[in-house]
Structure formats: structure tokens, C-alpha cells
Scaffold this active site. Sequence first.
Site, mmCIF file in Angstrom:
data_model
loop_
_atom_site.group_PDB
_atom_site.id
_atom_site.type_symbol
_atom_site.label_atom_id
_atom_site.label_comp_id
_atom_site.label_asym_id
_atom_site.label_seq_id
_atom_site.Cartn_x
_atom_site.Cartn_y
_atom_site.Cartn_z
ATOM 1 N N LYS A 248 0.844 -1.200 0.000
ATOM 2 C CA LYS A 248 0.000 0.000 0.000
ATOM 3 C C LYS A 248 0.877 1.248 0.000
ATOM 4 O O LYS A 248 1.637 1.489 0.936
ATOM 5 C CB LYS A 248 -0.901 0.060 1.239
ATOM 6 N N GLU B 9 10.627 0.734 9.845
ATOM 7 C CA GLU B 9 11.561 1.850 9.670
ATOM 8 C C GLU B 9 10.770 3.108 9.985
ATOM 9 O O GLU B 9 9.863 3.481 9.252
ATOM 10 C CB GLU B 9 12.107 1.849 8.244
ATOM 11 N N CYS C 259 13.215 10.834 6.643
ATOM 12 C CA CYS C 259 13.271 10.382 8.044
ATOM 13 C C CYS C 259 14.689 10.485 8.598
ATOM 14 O O CYS C 259 14.880 10.604 9.803
ATOM 15 C CB CYS C 259 12.715 8.977 8.188
ATOM 16 N N GLU D 253 10.254 14.710 15.905
ATOM 17 C CA GLU D 253 10.446 14.754 14.452
ATOM 18 C C GLU D 253 9.455 15.748 13.828
ATOM 19 O O GLU D 253 8.252 15.650 14.044
ATOM 20 C CB GLU D 253 10.223 13.364 13.857
HETATM 21 P P1 ADP Z 1 2.893 10.174 8.074
HETATM 22 O O1 ADP Z 1 2.408 10.773 9.359
HETATM 23 O O2 ADP Z 1 4.260 10.528 7.734
HETATM 24 O O3 ADP Z 1 1.918 10.262 6.939
HETATM 25 P P2 ADP Z 1 2.052 7.521 8.638
HETATM 26 O O4 ADP Z 1 2.747 6.570 9.536
HETATM 27 O O5 ADP Z 1 0.725 8.046 9.060
HETATM 28 O O6 ADP Z 1 3.101 8.650 8.370
HETATM 29 O O7 ADP Z 1 1.885 6.903 7.183
HETATM 30 C C1 ADP Z 1 2.761 5.981 6.593
HETATM 31 C C2 ADP Z 1 1.945 4.923 5.883
HETATM 32 O O8 ADP Z 1 1.214 4.170 6.852
HETATM 33 C C3 ADP Z 1 0.928 5.458 4.903
HETATM 34 O O9 ADP Z 1 0.850 4.592 3.794
HETATM 35 C C4 ADP Z 1 -0.369 5.418 5.721
HETATM 36 O O10 ADP Z 1 -1.536 5.343 4.940
HETATM 37 C C5 ADP Z 1 -0.163 4.146 6.514
HETATM 38 N N1 ADP Z 1 -0.938 4.044 7.751
HETATM 39 C C6 ADP Z 1 -1.497 5.039 8.471
HETATM 40 N N2 ADP Z 1 -2.131 4.546 9.564
HETATM 41 C C7 ADP Z 1 -1.969 3.200 9.530
HETATM 42 C C8 ADP Z 1 -2.366 2.094 10.391
HETATM 43 N N3 ADP Z 1 -3.042 2.304 11.498
HETATM 44 N N4 ADP Z 1 -1.996 0.857 10.043
HETATM 45 C C9 ADP Z 1 -1.258 0.626 8.927
HETATM 46 N N5 ADP Z 1 -0.870 1.591 8.080
HETATM 47 C C10 ADP Z 1 -1.195 2.870 8.366
#
Ligand code: ADP
Length: 483
Positions: free
Chosen positions: A189, A263, A297, A394
Amino acid sequence: MNKVKTSLWKLDPAPESTDHVSLQSSYGLFIDGEFVESEGGGMFDTINPATEETIAQITEATDADVDKAVKAARTAYQKVWSKTSPADRGKYIYRIARLIQEKARELAVIETLDGGKPIRESRDIDIPLAAAHFFYYAGWADKLAYAFPNRTPKPLGVAGQIIPWNFPLLMAAWKIAPALACGNTVVLKPAETTSLTALKLCEIIQQAGLPAGVVNIVTGHGPVGAAIVNHPDVDKVAFTGSTAVGKGIQTAIASTEKSCTLELGGKAANIVFDDAPIDQAVEGIINGIYFNQGHVCCAGSRLFVQESVFEEVMRKLKHRINTLNVGDPMDKNTDVGAINSHKQLQRINEYIEIGKDEGADFYQLESDLPEKGFWCPPCLFTGVAQSNRIAQEEIFGPVLAVQTFRTVAEVIKKANNTPYGLSAGVWTDKGSKLFNMTAQMRAGVIWANTYNKFDPTSPFGGYKESGFGREGGMHGLAAYVKI
Ligand code: ADP
């Protein structure tokens, strides 16, 4: 606020053309080798953060879609991929690499349109490195026995992979290439704001003739990622993103057999000693935090300067900041592009306010910005205390927190005093000092007299709240095999 008007370099516009780019107005999900419509999911816009215009519509996958993708990956694993010879696996991966190279210009433009990063970055860094990762892991596919001597590496099965928006195609390459080389199939995804290059990769995967179901790509927001993580038939979860979501993922899979690599965030220390080549160090600081809008990051977001050269470094750094071109990411002269989303811009602005409230001195490039889009000109704080939130948390934007130090022991203590441990930089003329530092610093990657350099042969990953497991290099294979 101490603002300085940029005046040095006024360049004529040099926009990259977009007429060679082919994009559909809407994209389905890539499941079992073809684009399909969602079972019950809606559509959402992916926008250009530099203009706020809609580029295309993307599908919000449902749990049923994720289930379908995992089933396709499982079937492809059992019936095809686990029976494909390692040398043939390598050939498919190699073909993907070649096709990325062939379409490099188009991919770079799409990356920049969708994500806001300067075309120079996507053209010179993101896309070539994505191809390089596929080339590199293509080579390992039939040599796993050499990577794990006297062991019998076996694939894990179906890998669920979730990636962020800062290096969309490159992160897909980091995750897909080693997974395929080791014989796994994939459900990936991309991030909701930057799905387009992953969807273009699906077209490349089709052209490469990769058997259906070996790679499946589902789009959507966080819950789609969660559905992959929680799917009972996913054997491995690989996640790159925020520490908060990473912690949630670890909790979600704690009582399962799933293997996992995370990561997560970073708050890298970039350390400049008084014997450093100062001009190069200044360029490294700029590269470490401002190019790519600080959306990295491993960004060198904390700068530690030895007290005796503080004034010189700050004078040169501010001078260099004033030469940076902020604006249209499609312009080949742009150094700092658009912030990836409105949400991220709000978060950066909140931290800038927090820094001011904490009493640090603020300095920002004054720049004429486009009327539409999301922008944050490069800025920095001096007089930062170790306990300040801008020095601990961050920000993921072009915001630098500057501190001083006197001794090696002091700076090691300060650099390590963070919940993160992803990367760091050290600038000094003395090799012995470098090795002393690297031995004592808790960071997965430490650059010496350079910054933000990547290579597919080199492992990348963190300590502490920056996650665990390594991607890249031979170490990156270990994340996709059981031995
Ligand atoms: P950022 O705050 O930098 O957008 P996220 O950790 O929210 O970082 O997003 C990184 C990825 O994780 C994106 O593809 C996002 O859609 C996905 N994501 C967000 N929430 C969840 C969750 N609860 N479980 C799995 N994937 C998630």
C-alpha cells in the site's frame, strides 16, 4: 523574526515538460495482475501540492479488496512464485529495473507532480535509485546461498508492505525488490497522497510479464494499511512511516507469528567539529535538511556546531540558505519544492510556533511563494535547548534546530539524547575522531563528511524508536527469509 530577502540568484524559469507523461484520470486497484474496481470502496483525489489541482482519482480499498489481494498473493506464491527458479525470479526483477530506467523521465515527472519534491531530486535521486535497487536485488535472487552460507534460506510467503509519501517509488523498490528476490509475493500500500508512481509501477510489472498476483498494490488511507497488517494470511509486515503508527502495528501483530520490520522516525544529529572542511559541511547541512523539504526520516534536523566555529558556520549557512530557490517543483532550478500536503504543512507550522514559544531564535529565508500550494521556506532555530520539543520531536519539514558543543563527550551525549536512532552525520578532518564517534553513537547510519547518500548495497535502518530490521544490502535479504 529574523528574515532575509533572497536576492542572489534570480533565474529564468526552466520547467520540465509534462507532455511525455501518460496518466489516467482514475486508477483502480492492482490485484492478480490487472487493474480492478473496488468492492464497495469510493474514490479520492490525489492532488499536486504545488498547485492544489487534482491529478487523478485513486481508489479507497475496502477490507474485501485487501482480502482479495492477499488471496491473489497467496495463490501466486503457492502455484507460481515458489516454483519459479531463482534465476528466473532474477530475470523478472531485472526486467522491472530496465523498464524503470526506460521510463525514468516520465516517472520523475509524476513523482514531482504528485509529491511536490523538486524535479532535480526525483530525476537524479529517487528514480535512478529505485532502478538501482531492482538491479541490485535481481543479482541476489540466485545467490541467496552465498548470502546465508551453510543455511537454507526459505521465503516467508506473503509480505504486506506499507510505505510513506516521502520517497514513493523508491520506498516501493526498497520493499518489493528484496521480497521478490527471496521468493515472496507482495501486497503493498502506497501512501494516500503519493500513489501514482506505485500505480505506474503496476503497468511496468505488467509489461515485465511478472506472473499475476506476485505483486498486488492496493491504495487508500490508514485503515487499508491496518487491514493488510491484521490480515491473518499475511506472513510478514514491512512498514516505513511514523513511529506512532509503527508502535500500533507492533502491538497489533504481537500475538501472531508474523515477522516484521519497521523503519520509523528520526531526529538525526549532524555534527560539525572545528577541524571540519566548513564549506563542505555547510553544503552537507543544506543537503541534509532543506533539499527535499526536510521530508526525509534521516534528515539532519539537529545541527551541533563546535563553539569555536559557530559564528563562521552560521554566517556561511545563512548565506547559503539565502541562495536557495523555493517554488515550482517542476522547475529544474528549484532547490526546495512544495510541502507534501496541507496536513504536513500545518504540522510544520505548529512546530515553528512551538520553537518560538520555547524561546529559540528563528531565522527563515524570505521568498516569493506561489499563491496556491503548500510552502515552507527553509528555516532554522538557534539558542535551542536540549529539552526543547523542536530538538526532540520529528518535524519532517525544512526546520533545523541548532545547538553548540565544546567536547566530543558532550556532543555524543547530546546526539544520543533522543528517542530516535536512525542516522547521523559527522564532519571532521580526523579519521580517529570519526571512528570514536561512530562507535559511541546510537544511529543505524552515520555519514562521515557527507550526508544523505544512499546506495542499494548499503543497509539502512534504526535503533530505539526509529525501528528495527535493515533494508538494503545483504542485510535487507534477511528481512524476507526464514533460516
Ligand atoms: P505520516 O504521518 O508521515 O503520513 P504515517 O505513519 O501516518 O506517516 O503513514 C505511513 C503509511 O502508513 C501510509 O501509507 C499510511 O496510509 C499508513 N498508515 C497510516 N495509519 C496506519 C495504520 N493504522 N496501520 C497501517 N498503516 C497505516
